[in-house]
Design a protein around this motif. Sequence first.
Motif, short mmCIF file in Angstrom:
data_model
loop_
_atom_site.label_atom_id
_atom_site.label_comp_id
_atom_site.label_asym_id
_atom_site.label_seq_id
_atom_site.Cartn_x
_atom_site.Cartn_y
_atom_site.Cartn_z
N LYS A 278 -31.96 28.10 -4.61
CA LYS A 278 -33.09 26.88 -4.01
C LYS A 278 -31.84 25.71 -3.14
CE LYS A 278 -37.45 28.07 -6.49
NZ LYS A 278 -38.70 27.26 -7.28
N ASP A 279 -30.46 25.68 -3.41
CA ASP A 279 -30.00 24.74 -3.36
C ASP A 279 -29.10 25.28 -2.49
OD1 ASP A 279 -28.22 22.99 -3.83
OD2 ASP A 279 -27.08 23.03 -5.66
N ASN A 280 -28.78 24.16 -1.64
CA ASN A 280 -28.19 24.34 -0.51
C ASN A 280 -26.19 24.31 -0.10
OD1 ASN A 280 -27.61 22.01 -1.39
ND2 ASN A 280 -27.75 21.07 0.61
N ASP A 281 -25.65 24.87 -1.32
CA ASP A 281 -24.86 24.54 -1.94
C ASP A 281 -23.92 26.09 -0.99
OD1 ASP A 281 -24.87 22.26 -2.43
OD2 ASP A 281 -24.20 22.81 -4.78
N GLN B 20 -24.21 26.93 2.71
CA GLN B 20 -24.82 26.19 3.61
C GLN B 20 -24.09 24.68 4.09
OE1 GLN B 20 -27.52 26.32 5.71
NE2 GLN B 20 -27.45 28.12 5.09
N SER B 21 -24.06 23.92 3.39
CA SER B 21 -24.11 22.62 3.16
C SER B 21 -22.84 22.35 4.30
CB SER B 21 -24.33 21.86 1.81
OG SER B 21 -23.13 22.03 1.24
N PRO C 298 -22.86 25.84 8.42
CA PRO C 298 -23.54 26.98 7.66
C PRO C 298 -21.64 28.17 8.37
CG PRO C 298 -24.94 27.25 9.35
CD PRO C 298 -23.84 25.85 9.30
N THR D 294 -30.64 31.68 3.97
CA THR D 294 -31.31 30.65 3.81
C THR D 294 -32.19 30.24 2.43
OG1 THR D 294 -32.37 31.56 5.51
CG2 THR D 294 -33.44 29.74 5.01
N PRO D 295 -32.03 28.83 1.80
CA PRO D 295 -32.71 28.56 0.38
C PRO D 295 -33.43 28.73 0.74
CG PRO D 295 -31.27 26.41 1.67
CD PRO D 295 -31.52 28.08 2.91
#
Length: 202
Positions: free
Chosen positions: A82-85, A106-107, A116, A147-148
């Motif tokens: 669920k993270d965006n790292d 992602q970040s 990305p 995709t988170p």
Amino acid sequence: MIENFENAKIDDWLIFDELDKNLSWKGPSDWSLKKEGIEGVGLYQGANLWGDPTDTIPIGSIIIYSKLKWSDFILEADALTKDNDSMGIVWRFKDLTEHYRFITLQSNLDGGESGPWRKLEVRLGRGKGEKLPFYETIKTEKGKSYTPGTLTHWKLEVRGNTFSVEVDGKKACLGKIIDTRNLVISVSQSLLSREYFLIIYW
């Protein structure tokens, strides 16, 4: 070998956290086996280890299965965060300073190439692999990551000195056959022999 973790023990896995001096968000990691998002039991990492202090390179924690070794293999794995790292797969692992990885970001990075993106990289061994930039990039696919909150499926195939990666059934930019023997001469011969398989998450 099929691992659904229903009868697995966390003691069957070895955990390698990046050294605190190399991290912006420091450890320890928090690995466990639990039901969390993916159907059934899965490997779960709940701590937010993240990146170097200059926010240039995504690094964090690695977990490796310790009971078996492979040379040529096909690995398929479902991954969810669920993270965006970032998260990915590591293989030909000797230690934190010597291994190959498929990594997705992602970040944004304040000091590095913002996501990305997906990359195939090799960590450069004792000396170079202990300081920035830690890794040499072999291939990059810009504009694509995970995709988170959405399940993603990875397939990694290792045959001799060639690697290929598929993401959700489609060849990634990294899926092209790569001969690493001619790319990074500073990597020790141990990385070209026996295989350990592991998964890496941040």
